[in-house]
Design an enzyme around this catalytic site. Structure first.
Site, PDB file in Angstrom:
ATOM      1  N   CYS A   1     -72.951  12.316 -45.455  1.00 53.94           N
ATOM      2  CA  CYS A   1     -72.428  11.104 -46.094  1.00 53.94           C
ATOM      3  C   CYS A   1     -73.052  11.048 -47.491  1.00 53.94           C
ATOM      4  O   CYS A   1     -73.504  12.076 -48.002  1.00 53.94           O
ATOM      5  CB  CYS A   1     -72.690   9.855 -45.243  1.00 53.94           C
TER       6      CYS A   1
ATOM      7  N   HIS B   1     -93.291  21.015 -26.792  1.00 56.56           N
ATOM      8  CA  HIS B   1     -92.018  20.561 -27.369  1.00 56.56           C
ATOM      9  C   HIS B   1     -90.991  20.290 -26.270  1.00 56.56           C
ATOM     10  O   HIS B   1     -90.249  19.308 -26.340  1.00 56.56           O
ATOM     11  CB  HIS B   1     -91.498  21.590 -28.366  1.00 56.56           C
TER      12      HIS B   1
ATOM     13  N   HIS C   1     -89.264  22.609 -33.294  1.00 55.17           N
ATOM     14  CA  HIS C   1     -89.999  21.609 -32.511  1.00 55.17           C
ATOM     15  C   HIS C   1     -89.102  20.668 -31.717  1.00 55.17           C
ATOM     16  O   HIS C   1     -89.484  20.219 -30.646  1.00 55.17           O
ATOM     17  CB  HIS C   1     -90.871  20.743 -33.435  1.00 55.17           C
TER      18      HIS C   1
ATOM     19  N   ASP D   1     -68.051  11.494 -44.577  1.00 55.77           N
ATOM     20  CA  ASP D   1     -67.281  10.323 -45.039  1.00 55.77           C
ATOM     21  C   ASP D   1     -66.715  10.648 -46.429  1.00 55.77           C
ATOM     22  O   ASP D   1     -66.851  11.777 -46.927  1.00 55.77           O
ATOM     23  CB  ASP D   1     -68.121   9.037 -44.974  1.00 55.77           C
TER      24      ASP D   1
ATOM     25  N   THR E   1     -75.882   9.548 -48.570  1.00 53.70           N
ATOM     26  CA  THR E   1     -77.330   9.776 -48.510  1.00 53.70           C
ATOM     27  C   THR E   1     -77.752  10.676 -47.359  1.00 53.70           C
ATOM     28  O   THR E   1     -78.887  11.177 -47.353  1.00 53.70           O
ATOM     29  CB  THR E   1     -78.057   8.438 -48.294  1.00 53.70           C
TER      30      THR E   1
HETATM   31  C1  RB5 Z   1     -70.795   5.203 -48.795  1.00 51.38           C
HETATM   32  O1  RB5 Z   1     -70.637   4.620 -50.054  1.00 51.38           O
HETATM   33  C2  RB5 Z   1     -72.276   5.342 -48.462  1.00 51.38           C
HETATM   34  O2  RB5 Z   1     -72.836   4.116 -48.170  1.00 51.38           O
HETATM   35  C3  RB5 Z   1     -72.457   6.291 -47.294  1.00 51.38           C
HETATM   36  O3  RB5 Z   1     -71.887   7.515 -47.620  1.00 51.38           O
HETATM   37  C4  RB5 Z   1     -73.887   6.619 -46.892  1.00 51.38           C
HETATM   38  O4  RB5 Z   1     -74.650   6.963 -47.990  1.00 51.38           O
HETATM   39  C5  RB5 Z   1     -74.565   5.669 -46.014  1.00 51.38           C
HETATM   40  O5  RB5 Z   1     -75.696   5.902 -45.547  1.00 51.38           O
END
Ligand code: RB5
Length: 150
Positions: free
Chosen positions: A65, A134, A98, A8, A67
């Site tokens: 993304c 597994h 696994h 993203d 996080t």
């Molecule tokens: C975008 O600002 C952020 O929310 C997205 O990249 C991500 O971290 C969501 O889990």
């Protein structure tokens, strides 16, 4: 090996750095992510990659993304996808040995480029163990996929 990568807006810079690195290493990389800083939605970016995997365009995926959490949740909604969110290399290795994971996810706001490279190299170069227990558990995941999405 053909690799799909997606991201993203929060992960544009890390995606570009990693993509360049992987191409230099000889991987064929297909980009399913956004290529602008304009805000976009991680479920849709994850979907672009997972649809391509369902069409067998790429063998493994990288999804990034802010996080790594949102996009890993999104990828795991797709049949046949086993996505792992990693902030260290042990999880990347064990997810291959696994779980036969096929998508690795992480957060551009959480880890550095150096660590991202280590995680991706570990993920791409660790084979599935083929261990009996597994295989049984992965079959159970496949059965759940088929039941829930029937
Ligand atoms: C975008 O600002 C952020 O929310 C997205 O990249 C991500 O971290 C969501 O889990």
């Amino acid at each position: 090996m053909k690799i799909g990568i997606t991201n993203d807006h929060a992960a544009l810079n890390l995606k570009n750095e990693l993509k360049g690195y992987l191409i230099d290493q000889g991987y064929e990389v297909i980009d399913y992510g956004t290529n602008t800083n304009e805000s976009c939605d991680y479920p849709l970016m994850g979907n672009n990659l997972c649809d391509a995997m369902a069409r067998n365009e790429v063998e493994k995926g990288i999804a990034i993304c802010g996080t790594g959490v949102g996009i890993s949740i999104a990828c795991n909604k797709h049949k046949g996808i086993r996505a792992v969110c990693c902030s260290e290399t042990s999880s990347a290795r064990l997810s291959r040995e696994h779980n036969d994971a096929n998508v690795v996810c992480f957060g551009a706001r959480i880890i550095s480029f150096e660590l991202a490279k280590d995680i991706v190299e570990t993920f791409l170069n660790t084979p599935f163990s083929n261990g009996e227990r597994h295989l049984k558990r992965i079959q159970e995941l496949t059965d759940l996929d088929n039941q829930k999405q029937a």
